[in-house]
Design a protein around this motif. Structure first.
Motif: not given
Length: 321
Positions: A165, A200-201, A204, A216, A222, A225, A229, A232-233, A240, A247
């Protein structure tokens, strides 16, 4: 007698005025333009200021810092650059590629130190890493994608589909995507481009249904956010692998990361040299070779992944928890 006293007072006033003028001339005015508020970039800025302080420049004494944050808006970063140029700052520190491009597009005279820019050549800021030949120099956060790919092989050995992303207007993200496609032999790369944090929402949420692992990059839009992310993942049990430590602190599983404070510190030392007369156009861009493996312990447990047998691993927890 009165004439003598008046004369003395006039001379004293003139000397005081000269002293004030001299003081003003001795104050270095530095504009700091940061593309977005984010832990890695904040550390970058802090390291830069610390290095300047250790080089003899004290904010509020012989240095005046004007810090401006574009909050992820490229148009705002361009406005900041124009402000700094019109005020004729002695030096500009641009953190992040859009901030650096905005500064360079606005002035070719004021020295511009950059950091958190992955590829300054592709961003058209310098002619080459070895010899900029422009009014730009500083540090790059470039890290070979192979290092992150090795983490995918060790932590997610059964992965076949890698999601990516990125911000479609971020030139350095395009560079990282192309590099990943080149080195990730045997994997299917599924990119998802966004143009704002608002996208983004939904992106993803769609992407996690198609991939085994998400990569990422060092993309300021990115990474700002990352909490969304990561949430959700993790719910989708998709790990990730990120390109930087911040991150991972926000929920990504792991990274081979650069120390952004040290990167900023190195840039600050270079800035001090420029302020003291060194030619910025001949000052090579520096790339950090100091890295560590960072693994988020909370994400490791949520994904039911066992701790790997690796050297130099630093386990950290999600900052929001």
């Amino acid at each position: 007698m009165k004439k003598i006293i008046v004369g003395v007072l006039i001379i004293a006033g003139m000397l005081t005025g000269c002293a004030k003028t001299a003081d003003k001339k001795n104050v270095v005015n530095i504009g700091i333009s940061q593309i977005v508020e984010y832990v890695a970039l904040d550390e970058n800025r802090q390291g830069f200021i610390k290095a300047l302080e250790e080089s003899g420049y004290k904010d509020g004494e012989n240095m005046k810092i004007d810090y401006q944050n574009a909050q992820g808006d490229i148009a705002v970063s361009q406005t900041i650059a124009k402000k700094f140029s019109s005020e004729k700052k002695d030096l500009i520190f641009a953190i992040g590629t859009p901030a650096a491009q905005g500064a360079y597009n606005t002035t070719k005279k004021i020295p511009i130190m950059i950091s958190s820019v992955t590829d300054p050549v592709k961003a058209e800021l310098v002619k080459s890493i070895e010899k900029p030949e422009t009014n730009v120099s500083g540090t790059s956060d470039y890290l070979p994608v192979e290092k992150q790919l090795d983490l995918i092989k060790k932590l997610v050995p059964n992965a076949k589909k890698i999601g990516f992303i990125y911000n479609t207007s971020e030139v350095n993200s395009e560079v990282q995507l192309n590099e990943l496609k080149k080195v990730a032999k045997g994997y299917e790369i599924i990119p998802s481009g966004v143009t704002s944090t608002n996208e983004v929402n939904s992106n993803i949420a769609s992407l996690v249904k198609k991939i085994d692992v998400l990569y990422v990059p060092t993309d300021q839009l990115v990474v700002s956010s990352m909490p969304i992310i990561a949430k959700t993942t993790l719910e989708a049990k998709v790990p990730i692998i990120a390109a930087e430590k911040g991150s991972v602190e926000a929920g990504a599983l792991a990274t081979v990361g650069i120390n952004y404070y040290k990167l900023g510190y190195q840039t600050g030392k270079m800035a001090a040299a420029v302020l003291k007369g060194e030619d910025i156009s001949k000052m090579p861009i520096k790339i950090s070779d100091e890295t560590d493996v960072y693994i988020n312990e909370d994400s490791l447990k949520k994904l039911n992944i066992e701790k790997p047998s690796m050297n130099n691993v630093k386990y950290i927890k999600t900052k929001s928890e």
